[in-house]
Design a protein around this motif. Structure first.
Motif, PDB file in Angstrom:
ATOM      1  N   ASN A  15       1.044   2.321  -7.620  1.00 23.80           N
ATOM      2  CA  ASN A  15       0.332   3.133  -7.855  1.00 23.80           C
ATOM      3  C   ASN A  15      -0.995   2.291  -8.531  1.00 23.80           C
ATOM      4  O   ASN A  15      -0.989   2.728  -9.886  1.00 23.80           O
ATOM      5  CB  ASN A  15       0.933   4.210  -9.074  1.00 23.80           C
ATOM      6  CG  ASN A  15       1.858   4.876  -8.259  1.00 23.80           C
ATOM      7  OD1 ASN A  15       1.843   5.269  -6.904  1.00 23.80           O
ATOM      8  ND2 ASN A  15       2.721   5.677  -8.934  1.00 23.80           N
ATOM      9  N   GLU A  17      -4.168   2.194  -7.762  1.00 21.48           N
ATOM     10  CA  GLU A  17      -5.400   2.656  -6.831  1.00 21.48           C
ATOM     11  C   GLU A  17      -6.710   2.460  -8.045  1.00 21.48           C
ATOM     12  O   GLU A  17      -7.769   1.880  -7.521  1.00 21.48           O
ATOM     13  CB  GLU A  17      -5.600   4.188  -6.545  1.00 21.48           C
ATOM     14  CG  GLU A  17      -5.265   5.134  -7.752  1.00 21.48           C
ATOM     15  CD  GLU A  17      -5.334   6.737  -7.405  1.00 21.48           C
ATOM     16  OE1 GLU A  17      -5.362   6.843  -6.006  1.00 21.48           O
ATOM     17  OE2 GLU A  17      -5.690   7.364  -8.140  1.00 21.48           O
ATOM     18  N   ASP A  45       2.200  -3.022  -1.106  1.00 16.98           N
ATOM     19  CA  ASP A  45       2.406  -1.358  -1.728  1.00 16.98           C
ATOM     20  C   ASP A  45       3.765  -1.257  -1.829  1.00 16.98           C
ATOM     21  O   ASP A  45       4.534  -0.957  -1.041  1.00 16.98           O
ATOM     22  CB  ASP A  45       1.436  -0.758  -0.724  1.00 16.98           C
ATOM     23  CG  ASP A  45       1.850   0.607  -0.961  1.00 16.98           C
ATOM     24  OD1 ASP A  45       1.941   1.010  -2.312  1.00 16.98           O
ATOM     25  OD2 ASP A  45       1.919   1.490   0.019  1.00 16.98           O
ATOM     26  N   ASP A  50      -0.231   7.239  -4.726  1.00 17.78           N
ATOM     27  CA  ASP A  50      -1.695   7.545  -4.678  1.00 17.78           C
ATOM     28  C   ASP A  50      -2.342   6.795  -3.537  1.00 17.78           C
ATOM     29  O   ASP A  50      -1.953   6.542  -2.518  1.00 17.78           O
ATOM     30  CB  ASP A  50      -2.077   7.018  -6.196  1.00 17.78           C
ATOM     31  CG  ASP A  50      -1.858   5.491  -6.354  1.00 17.78           C
ATOM     32  OD1 ASP A  50      -1.448   4.696  -5.474  1.00 17.78           O
ATOM     33  OD2 ASP A  50      -2.398   4.895  -7.329  1.00 17.78           O
ATOM     34  N   GLN A  51      -3.473   6.299  -3.729  1.00 21.31           N
ATOM     35  CA  GLN A  51      -4.371   5.896  -2.791  1.00 21.31           C
ATOM     36  C   GLN A  51      -4.302   4.305  -2.449  1.00 21.31           C
ATOM     37  O   GLN A  51      -5.083   3.741  -1.899  1.00 21.31           O
ATOM     38  CB  GLN A  51      -5.868   6.201  -3.061  1.00 21.31           C
ATOM     39  CG  GLN A  51      -6.276   7.733  -2.942  1.00 21.31           C
ATOM     40  CD  GLN A  51      -5.681   8.238  -1.580  1.00 21.31           C
ATOM     41  OE1 GLN A  51      -6.365   7.802  -0.606  1.00 21.31           O
ATOM     42  NE2 GLN A  51      -4.928   9.414  -1.818  1.00 21.31           N
ATOM     43  N   THR A  52      -3.218   3.673  -3.270  1.00 28.00           N
ATOM     44  CA  THR A  52      -3.138   2.229  -3.032  1.00 28.00           C
ATOM     45  C   THR A  52      -3.248   1.904  -1.714  1.00 28.00           C
ATOM     46  O   THR A  52      -3.796   0.772  -1.198  1.00 28.00           O
ATOM     47  CB  THR A  52      -1.987   1.698  -3.856  1.00 28.00           C
ATOM     48  OG1 THR A  52      -1.821   2.328  -5.116  1.00 28.00           O
ATOM     49  CG2 THR A  52      -1.594   0.254  -3.696  1.00 28.00           C
ATOM     50  N   ILE A  55      -6.612   1.837  -0.118  1.00 28.99           N
ATOM     51  CA  ILE A  55      -7.391   0.812  -0.566  1.00 28.99           C
ATOM     52  C   ILE A  55      -7.149  -0.599   0.123  1.00 28.99           C
ATOM     53  O   ILE A  55      -8.034  -1.191   0.468  1.00 28.99           O
ATOM     54  CB  ILE A  55      -7.560   0.714  -2.050  1.00 28.99           C
ATOM     55  CG1 ILE A  55      -8.066   2.302  -2.495  1.00 28.99           C
ATOM     56  CG2 ILE A  55      -8.188  -0.229  -2.409  1.00 28.99           C
ATOM     57  CD1 ILE A  55      -7.717   2.140  -4.038  1.00 28.99           C
TER      58      ILE A  55
END
Ligand code: UDP
Ligand code: MG
Length: 326
Positions: A15, A17, A45, A50-52, A55
């Motif tokens: 997490n 991001e 990861d 989330d958006q990790t 990205i």
């Protein structure tokens, strides 16, 4: 073969991001001034919610030397570090946190030390700014207890920010226990480590993933992973209590012969029962800790499960999730 030595930078992320792009920019700013080495990033990861991963994928598309591994769920930082090491192929490997608490500016110094002949070079916090008094207090106690009883010496303030030679990385990978305690593993394998002190940096973006409870669990896990001293403590306690009980019995017998039987005290009996009950519970708990380890290890489960990656798996030295039991 390239004439340059290669360096992999492993970054476990859960997490993250909010910080991962800043981290990449900051690190890139430092390493672009280092010549004579080729760098590759391995972002791991660890089942972020989330958006990790998105990205990481974007980063991976932006440059050839940016790789990512993504787990099927959160396996913990220890697993993330292991996966990164398993997929690294470079001559030297750096492990660092994504939250910029491990200053990228230390990378050139670390490389210098390993070129000077050290097998590893690792960072050690010299200050604890931003950490609560209570956490520092318990942390000090943990190191004192551990270093007194355990066979592996842990350096107070040591963090998981380090560079290692290929030889050291291979040694770390040899220890394929599922329940990993890297601080202990790094110490257990031996080799020459240069410790570099640095000022603690507070996390600016995102939040720490550690609660007090998880730290306590980590401490117990750390001690029981590398030492059987608590087990000896249990038997030591047993001997000690039996010894005093024996003396007490002899004294009571003598007293009974001389003055006759008197009515035993209720409080004395109750205290003895409760005290012993407590000792027995603690002993069972300590035994249980070790049985738990045996149980988890005996299942022989993988340390992590990969879901996505842009690494060509057959080109890596390790096969995904393969465990090298001997
Ligand atoms: N981390 C991870 N998996 C986890 C918890 C943390 O990969 O289950 C990563 C996290 O993204 C960060 C590093 O491990 O890059 C250190 O975590 P954190 O900053 O929360 O720990 P602290 O610095 O407070 O010890
Ligand atoms: Mg942190």
């Amino acid at each position: 073969m390239s004439k340059f030595k290669s360096i992999d930078i492993i970054v476990p992320c859960f997490n993250e991001e909010a910080v991962i792009e800043t981290f990449h920019k900051e690190t890139q700013r430092v390493i672009k001034n280092i010549s004579d080495y080729t760098f590759q990033y391995i972002y791991v990861d660890d089942g972020s919610r989330d958006q990790t991963l998105e990205i990481m994928k974007q980063l991976g598309n932006s440059a050839e030397n940016i790789k990512y591994l993504s787990f099927s769920r959160n396996f913990g930082k220890e697993s993330a570090m292991y996966a990164g090491l398993k997929h690294s192929t470079a001559d030297y490997v750096i492990i660092m946190d994504a939250d910029l608490q491990h200053p990228p500016s230390m990378i050139p110094i670390m490389i210098q030390e390993i070129e000077n002949g050290y097998d590893c070079c690792a960072a050690r916090r010299s200050t604890r700014t931003g950490e609560s008094r209570l956490r520092s207090f318990f942390s000090d106690i943990f190191y004192k207890i551990n270093n007194h009883f355990s066979d592996v010496e842990l350096v107070n303030g040591a963090v998981d920010y380090r560079i290692m030679s290929r030889q050291v990385v291979n040694a770390v990978l040899e220890l394929c226990e599922v329940q990993r305690f890297s601080k202990g593993i790094f110490s257990w394998i031996g080799f020459e480590t240069k410790w570099i002190p640095y000022e603690n940096v507070e996390r600016k973006i995102g939040t720490t993933k550690w609660s007090f409870k998880s730290l306590l669990k980590y401490a117990i896990h750390g001690i029981s992973s590398f030492s059987t001293a608590p087990l000896r403590f249990v038997s030591g306690m047993g001997f000690l209590i039996s010894f005093f009980a024996f003396i007490y019995i002899i004294l009571t017998l003598i007293k009974t012969f001389i003055t006759g039987i008197d009515v035993p005290g209720y409080v004395t009996t109750l205290s003895a029962v409760l005290f012993l009950g407590g000792i027995i519970e603690i002993s069972i708990g300590i035994l249980g800790e070790y049985i738990g380890h045996i149980f988890m290890e005996s299942k022989n489960r993988p340390i992590y499960i990969l879901k996505h990656t842009n690494i060509q798996l057959d080109q890596t030295r390790g096969i995904q999730n393969e465990k090298n039991h001997h």
